[in-house]
Write a protein that holds these residues in place. Structure first.
Motif, PDB file in Angstrom:
ATOM      1  N   THR A 181      -3.434  13.219  -5.615  1.00 55.36           N
ATOM      2  CA  THR A 181      -2.879  11.863  -5.650  1.00 55.36           C
ATOM      3  C   THR A 181      -3.769  10.967  -6.510  1.00 55.36           C
ATOM      4  O   THR A 181      -4.993  11.083  -6.497  1.00 55.36           O
ATOM      5  CB  THR A 181      -2.752  11.249  -4.241  1.00 55.36           C
ATOM      6  OG1 THR A 181      -4.061  11.030  -3.718  1.00 55.36           O
ATOM      7  CG2 THR A 181      -1.985  12.159  -3.312  1.00 55.36           C
ATOM      8  N   GLY A 182      -3.131  10.076  -7.263  1.00 53.54           N
ATOM      9  CA  GLY A 182      -3.872   9.187  -8.151  1.00 53.54           C
ATOM     10  C   GLY A 182      -4.314   7.923  -7.428  1.00 53.54           C
ATOM     11  O   GLY A 182      -3.838   7.614  -6.346  1.00 53.54           O
ATOM     12  N   GLY A 183      -5.239   7.202  -8.043  1.00 53.10           N
ATOM     13  CA  GLY A 183      -5.693   5.932  -7.469  1.00 53.10           C
ATOM     14  C   GLY A 183      -5.719   4.858  -8.539  1.00 53.10           C
ATOM     15  O   GLY A 183      -6.098   5.111  -9.684  1.00 53.10           O
ATOM     16  N   THR A 184      -5.320   3.647  -8.145  1.00 50.28           N
ATOM     17  CA  THR A 184      -5.184   2.553  -9.108  1.00 50.28           C
ATOM     18  C   THR A 184      -6.495   2.213  -9.824  1.00 50.28           C
ATOM     19  O   THR A 184      -6.494   1.873 -11.004  1.00 50.28           O
ATOM     20  CB  THR A 184      -4.623   1.305  -8.386  1.00 50.28           C
ATOM     21  OG1 THR A 184      -3.375   1.679  -7.800  1.00 50.28           O
ATOM     22  CG2 THR A 184      -4.410   0.151  -9.335  1.00 50.28           C
ATOM     23  N   HIS A 234       0.833  -1.202   0.000  1.00 52.49           N
ATOM     24  CA  HIS A 234       0.000   0.000   0.000  1.00 52.49           C
ATOM     25  C   HIS A 234       0.866   1.249   0.000  1.00 52.49           C
ATOM     26  O   HIS A 234       1.811   1.366   0.766  1.00 52.49           O
ATOM     27  CB  HIS A 234      -0.904   0.011   1.235  1.00 52.49           C
ATOM     28  CG  HIS A 234      -1.839   1.169   1.271  1.00 52.49           C
ATOM     29  ND1 HIS A 234      -3.070   1.148   0.655  1.00 52.49           N
ATOM     30  CD2 HIS A 234      -1.707   2.400   1.798  1.00 52.49           C
ATOM     31  CE1 HIS A 234      -3.658   2.317   0.824  1.00 52.49           C
ATOM     32  NE2 HIS A 234      -2.849   3.097   1.508  1.00 52.49           N
ATOM     33  N   SER A 235       0.525   2.175  -0.862  1.00 52.55           N
ATOM     34  CA  SER A 235       1.234   3.448  -0.901  1.00 52.55           C
ATOM     35  C   SER A 235       0.387   4.501  -0.190  1.00 52.55           C
ATOM     36  O   SER A 235      -0.839   4.504  -0.319  1.00 52.55           O
ATOM     37  CB  SER A 235       1.460   3.852  -2.353  1.00 52.55           C
ATOM     38  OG  SER A 235       1.555   5.250  -2.474  1.00 52.55           O
ATOM     39  N   THR A 236       1.043   5.372   0.566  1.00 55.62           N
ATOM     40  CA  THR A 236       0.282   6.417   1.262  1.00 55.62           C
ATOM     41  C   THR A 236      -0.176   7.510   0.309  1.00 55.62           C
ATOM     42  O   THR A 236      -0.873   8.431   0.713  1.00 55.62           O
ATOM     43  CB  THR A 236       1.095   7.038   2.430  1.00 55.62           C
ATOM     44  OG1 THR A 236       2.304   7.567   1.899  1.00 55.62           O
ATOM     45  CG2 THR A 236       1.396   6.011   3.494  1.00 55.62           C
ATOM     46  N   GLY A 237       0.206   7.430  -0.973  1.00 53.38           N
ATOM     47  CA  GLY A 237      -0.333   8.353  -1.970  1.00 53.38           C
ATOM     48  C   GLY A 237       0.696   9.358  -2.453  1.00 53.38           C
ATOM     49  O   GLY A 237       1.370  10.002  -1.662  1.00 53.38           O
ATOM     50  N   GLY A 238       0.820   9.434  -3.784  1.00 60.21           N
ATOM     51  CA  GLY A 238       1.800  10.349  -4.348  1.00 60.21           C
ATOM     52  C   GLY A 238       1.429  10.735  -5.763  1.00 60.21           C
ATOM     53  O   GLY A 238       0.292  10.548  -6.190  1.00 60.21           O
TER      54      GLY A 238
HETATM   55 CA    CA Z   1      -3.204   5.411  -3.783  1.00 61.18          CA
END
Ligand code: CA
Ligand code: URA
Length: 441
Positions: free
Chosen positions: A117-120, A82-86
């Motif tokens: 921030t993008g989302g998959t 999991h990425s905290t968002g970038g």
């Molecule tokens: Ca994300």
């Protein structure tokens, strides 16, 4: 105890016990606590903080607020990343098929982007036909058959977090370490993986702007993982400049394909290989990180990761021909080159501003449920440390809305800082937090 007394207690800086936190979260999930009272409590937490035990109790209360994915029928150790968002963070699209190609089951639940921030899930919607929502039965069947499945965060996974996150978003209470840590970890716990690898982003394009707060967030999540017996490791990675070159949904799918073909931007590729080597080690597949790095590099170079990506697309109803022909992905009407009007070296690329440009072009949302433009965004043509001559291209804007172009150019120019001397490229992998604490690299 009345719910009002629990709010008062937190306001006065006292420590809540698990039963008090449970009562509050349960009441809110069942619509028995109004938004204004929850907002008051969230602000009290934002201002006074929480100790690890409180954060762990909040995490568990949110994880228990809805359904939990049961992955026990899938053989092997399931590792969630999991990425905290970038910004330009396309790691999930690369790592999923890459790690699956190494024989590690990938069971991934992802969200949509918010703000810069993008989302998959948004990115995958750029693939024609791709189904982003699977039933639990299909999800598990696909993991067993193809080694990988990815589904959208459904509203029954940690619904308390869904409600609380939306409320935090409009009450200036997002940037709180215990609230971010419990929000992320509650979803990870409900999603059912055995082990968790966190990519904690640090820098201008991340929630955590400096190392100190990133270490605190990472340590909180690792400690929650320990308390709930889910082995958790956090890698701190740089988000001062965008990770990849592409920002925007269709553009990021194209970039992920480039990496899966053995090419793509070096920083994105390196972060994927490093995170992947930790996933392999957590899964018990390799003894050392170097061994994992080499295995994964080979899988990029020999085409296995790309084949796995195609298999995954087909399994979820998408058109695998996008891999050979990126014209099948949504394309923007206007492609505008932004050029430099000075000579110099790139000193800084403000990731938050670049993310903001992509958002106003239509690639991201300013508010929840906003429609996005899958083709819109931009591709950077320079990195920190590059020598640039006047007239050289800096970026290419992809837009469908002509009116947005001039403001996008202006913000891109503001996001880039030039200097007259060569500078060191920024460090990419900054450190690790695991059960032994923080180690800087
Ligand atoms: Ca994300
Ligand atoms: N991502 C989450 O899932 N929750 C937060 O609070 C912040 C980032």
């Amino acid at each position: 105890m009345r719910l009002l007394d629990i709010i008062t207690k937190k306001r006065d800086g006292k420590t809540l016990d698990a039963s008090e936190i449970n009562a509050l979260v349960q009441a809110y999930t069942m619509n028995n606590l109004p938004d204004y009272q929850m907002a008051a409590w969230l602000m009290a937490v934002y201002l006074n903080g929480m100790i690890y035990q409180e954060t762990a109790a909040l995490t568990l209360a949110m994880a228990e607020s809805g359904d939990k994915m049961d992955l026990s029928s899938v053989p092997g150790i399931k590792v969630d990343k999991h990425s905290t968002g970038g910004v330009a963070d396309t790691t999930t699209l690369v790592l999923g098929p890459l790690v699956a190609a190494a024989g590690i089951p990938v069971a991934k639940m992802s969200g949509r982007g918010l703000g810069f921030t993008g989302g998959t899930i948004d990115k995958l919607e750029a693939i024609p036909g791709f189904k982003i929502a699977l039933t639990q039965a299909n999800f598990i069947e696909n993991i067993k058959k193809h080694g990988m499945a990815l589904t959208s965060q459904n509203s029954m996974i940690a619904p308390a977090d869904g409600k609380m996150y939306a409320l935090r978003d409009v009450t200036a209470t997002v940037e709180s370490i215990p609230l971010i840590a419990s929000s992320i970890m509650s979803k990870k716990i409900a999603a059912g993986a055995d082990k968790i690898l966190l990519d904690v982003k640090v820098g201008s394009g991340a929630f955590m702007k400096d190392i100190k707060s990133a270490v605190e967030l990472a340590s909180t999540m690792v400690e929650i993982g320990r308390l709930v017996e889910r082995d958790t490791i956090a890698i701190l990675t740089n988000m001062d400049e965008p990770l990849g070159d592409a920002i925007g949904n269709s553009l990021e799918v194209q970039e992920a394909i480039d990496v899966l073909k053995g090419g793509g931007p070096g920083n994105l590729r390196h972060v994927c290989l490093v995170l992947g080597s930790y996933m392999l080690k957590l899964a018990g597949h390799t003894e050392s990180l170097d061994e994992g790095y080499q295995i994964l590099r080979d899988l990029l170079e020999n085409g296995s990761a790309l084949e796995k990506f195609k298999e995954f697309i087909i399994a979820q109803g998408g058109n695998p021909a996008i891999v050979e022909n990126n014209n099948l992905l949504p394309q923007a009407k206007y492609k505008i080159t932004v050029k430099s009007n000075i000579d110099g070296y790139i000193e800084k690329i403000d990731a938050a501003k670049i993310g903001y440009v992509a958002m106003i072009l239509g690639a991201g949302r300013e508010f929840k449920e906003q429609e996005i433009d899958l083709a819109a965004g931009m591709v950077l043509k320079c990195r920190v440390g590059d020598k640039i001559e006047c007239g050289q291209q800096l970026a290419i804007i992809h837009a469908n809305d002509q009116d947005k172009i001039s403001v996008a150019i202006k913000i891109i120019q503001e996001a880039l800082t030039f200097c007259s001397q060569q500078i060191q490229p920024t460090k990419l992998i900054l450190g690790i937090v695991d059960k032994n604490g923080y180690k800087s690299f």
